[in-house]
Design an enzyme around this catalytic site. Structure first.
Site, PDB file in Angstrom:
ATOM      1  N   ASP A 205       0.822  -1.196   0.000  1.00 39.55           N
ATOM      2  CA  ASP A 205       0.000   0.000   0.000  1.00 39.55           C
ATOM      3  C   ASP A 205       0.866   1.260   0.000  1.00 39.55           C
ATOM      4  O   ASP A 205       1.850   1.346   0.741  1.00 39.55           O
ATOM      5  CB  ASP A 205      -0.842  -0.041   1.289  1.00 39.55           C
ATOM      6  CG  ASP A 205      -1.934   0.987   1.324  1.00 39.55           C
ATOM      7  OD1 ASP A 205      -2.803   0.959   0.451  1.00 39.55           O
ATOM      8  OD2 ASP A 205      -1.929   1.832   2.251  1.00 39.55           O
ATOM      9  N   GLU A 248       1.687  -0.328  -5.062  1.00 39.96           N
ATOM     10  CA  GLU A 248       0.853   0.815  -5.431  1.00 39.96           C
ATOM     11  C   GLU A 248       1.752   2.045  -5.476  1.00 39.96           C
ATOM     12  O   GLU A 248       2.119   2.589  -4.434  1.00 39.96           O
ATOM     13  CB  GLU A 248      -0.265   1.023  -4.400  1.00 39.96           C
ATOM     14  CG  GLU A 248      -1.175   2.184  -4.780  1.00 39.96           C
ATOM     15  CD  GLU A 248      -2.053   2.702  -3.640  1.00 39.96           C
ATOM     16  OE1 GLU A 248      -3.088   3.310  -3.921  1.00 39.96           O
ATOM     17  OE2 GLU A 248      -1.675   2.511  -2.465  1.00 39.96           O
TER      18      GLU A 248
END
Ligand code: GLC
Ligand code: CA
Length: 566
Positions: A205, A248
């Protein structure tokens, strides 16, 4: 053994499927999806051809950011089950040949995480330095609030201890200090723990935020963040050689390439895969303009991933469909075509809609996008519900609009749960894209359904090593609306054509792979005869409105899979 094409590099031709346990299948009737329910649904994933499941955060959480605010990195949210249920799921998935990866959300913790509670209790806390504190918010500190509707600063004053702490996201999500070696060790320990329980890697993330050390006291000299990322990858490799880091990194291509690893190393020693946010956004611009140009330009500009790494492609993810890499005018064009109402937009940068409603349910345009997903170079990543063409529920808050319960059957509760729908984590989709019209049960039995089509795409993609492993180039077609790309490996080449416009066109192209008299074979079961390149070497390919074709250069006898096995 051909070292460049073995299952050791399984991610290169994986089909990744992202889901949230909470909204997938309720197994105990309380209205909340859970690991028991998910395990019961494994055969849907098998039939779809999924080879890797990406689990959104399932850890104990305060639910300020739908699970992305974690209070314990070593546990399972009790609403979703136990560690035992988790392990049973991973084992069952493995039994079906499906790997499991999970969100690794370590840029920040929940403010209720015991580390932060301790850290804020006193400036002398052993955990104080696990977070980032300042007496005054630095003026030249990091910029860019991620949730501008709620937050107006990256720094929040903590009354009790009299300093400000850094939070990239909501103020309830204090950023961890990755410059602190203890934090670094702990993050590795978290990865080691889940790896031991059977995970094959992580979706990492918010990577650039995780690595950032801006705004921090650099008196002692801050460590190079990329060394740290390479360390984490090496650590993971030692624990489990097949593990991947799917990152990401929503940055322009120029800044992003660095996250694959040291440009000096052609294998890549940091992230195994990076999502192609730029390509995704340009695809929507191409769809809005009915012009292949923007996507083609992105593909030309996109840096090559290192040899063992790969791009990850997607039509949408679990967040708002971000359009932040488009110019203001371009974004306005996409908004006008696909989400004109204010309530369809989020943070002025994205859309909280799914594709089928955006295109008014036009099957041709939906198929076009997924045909691109499976033919463009990069590992395709699906978000649950895309395979059946689910829509959104704008009545749900913010991003929750696209995180509605999975639609299994036409009944009330959609086979997701027998509980009263008011107990569901998010409301169901209603209307034309709701469960009565759109569900797995009916589409599974209908050869003409979107689900059957997507299953076919997956099957053909898995059978065509060129698509996953090949080098690619774009071919000129003389038609603005058509994207033509050829992917080729040593033994084969596949040509894919996509017509972004609502009118029928004839693309004319010259292929280095196929001269006069050369044959091309249709890879999809559309009843098309093969094609033969005419004497002038210019191959005409007719494409209906929003049509697409997948063609292998050569005849069926040239199928590399046949060559390999026969
Ligand atoms: C990532 C996730 C998003 C989350 C944020 C904070 O951007 O995709 O859902 O809100 O990180 O963890
Ligand atoms: Ca449940």
């Amino acid at each position: 053994m051909r070292l460049t094409r073995t299952s050791d590099l399984w991610w290169k031709n994986a089909v990744v499927y992202c889901l949230d346990v909470e909204t997938y299948q309720d197994g105990n009737g309380d209205g909340i999806g859970d690991f028991k329910g998910l395990t019961q649904r494994i055969d849907h994933l098998v039939r779809l051809g999924v080879t890797c499941v990406w689990l959104m955060p399932f850890y104990p959480t305060r639910e300020r950011d739908d699970g992305y605010d974690i209070t314990d990195f070593y546990g399972v949210d009790p609403r979703l089950g136990t560690l035992g249920d988790f392990t049973e799921f991973v084992r069952t998935a493995k039994d079906r040949g499906i790997r499991v990866i999970a969100d690794l959300v370590v840029n920040h913790t929940s403010e209720e995480h015991p580390w932060f509670r301790d850290a804020r209790s006193s400036r002398d806390s052993t955990y104080r330095d696990w977070y980032v504190w300042q007496d005054e918010p630095p003026k030249d500190g990091p910029e860019g609030v991620v949730f501008p509707d709620v937050e107006d600063s990256l720094w929040e004053y903590d009354e009790g201890s009299g300093q400000y702490y850094l939070h990239r996201f909501y103020k309830q999500q204090p950023d961890l200090n990755v410059a602190n070696p203890e934090v670094r060790d702990e993050i590795a320990r978290v990865m080691g723990f889940w790896t031991e329980l059977g995970l094959s890697g992580f979706r990492v993330d918010a990577v650039p935020f995780l690595l950032e050390t801006d705004g921090q006291d650099d008196a002692g000299g801050l460590p190079d963040p990329h060394d740290y990322l390479a360390d984490l990858r090496a650590f993971l490799g030692r624990r489990n050689g097949e593990s991947v880091l799917l990152g990401e990194v929503n940055l322009p291509y120029g800044d992003l390439a660095r996250f694959f690893g040291d440009p000096g190393s052609d294998r890549g020693d940091e992230l195994t895969m990076c999502f192609d946010f730029v390509g995704m956004q340009q695809m929507y611009l191409s769809m809005a303009r009915e012009d292949a140009g923007p996507l083609a330009a992105a593909l030309r500009e996109r840096p090559a991933a290192p040899r063992d790494a790969h791009w990850a492609t997607f039509v949408r993810n679990h967040d708002e469909l971000t359009l932040d890499k488009l110019s203001e005018d371009e974004r306005a064009e996409v908004f006008a075509s696909f989400g004109p109402d204010k309530e369809m937009q989020l943070y002025d940068r994205g859309l909280r809609r799914r594709l089928p409603p955006m295109v008014g349910g036009d099957r041709r345009r939906v198929e076009l996008a997924y045909s691109l997903l499976f033919t463009l170079p990069g590992t395709p990543v699906l978000f649950y519900g895309e395979e059946i063409g689910m829509g959104e529920n704008l009545a749900a808050e913010g991003r929750q609009a696209v995180r509605t319960p999975m639609q299994w059957t036409p009944e009330e509760g959609a086979g997701f749960s027998t509980a009263d729908p008011t107990a569901f984590p998010n409301p169901m989709v209603e209307g034309a894209f709701g469960p009565r019209k759109v569900n797995v049960y009916e589409q599974s039995r209908d050869p003409a359904s979107l689900l059957s089509r997507i299953r076919l795409f997956v099957e053909r993609y898995r059978e065509a090593p060129e698509l996953a492993w090949g080098e690619y180039h774009l071919a000129d077609t003389g038609e603005r609306s058509v994207l033509a790309h050829v992917s080729r490996t040593g033994d084969g080449a596949v040509l894919a054509l996509h017509n972004f416009s609502g009118r029928q066109v004839t693309a004319r192209l010259r292929l280095p792979e196929a001269g006069p008299g050369g044959k091309l074979t249709d890879l999809l079961d559309d009843g098309h005869a093969g094609l033969t390149v005419p004497d002038d070497g210019l191959l005409p390919v007719e494409l209906p409105a929003y049509g697409y074709r997948w063609l292998r250069v050569g005849t069926t006898a040239d199928d590399p899979e046949r060559v390999a096995t026969g």
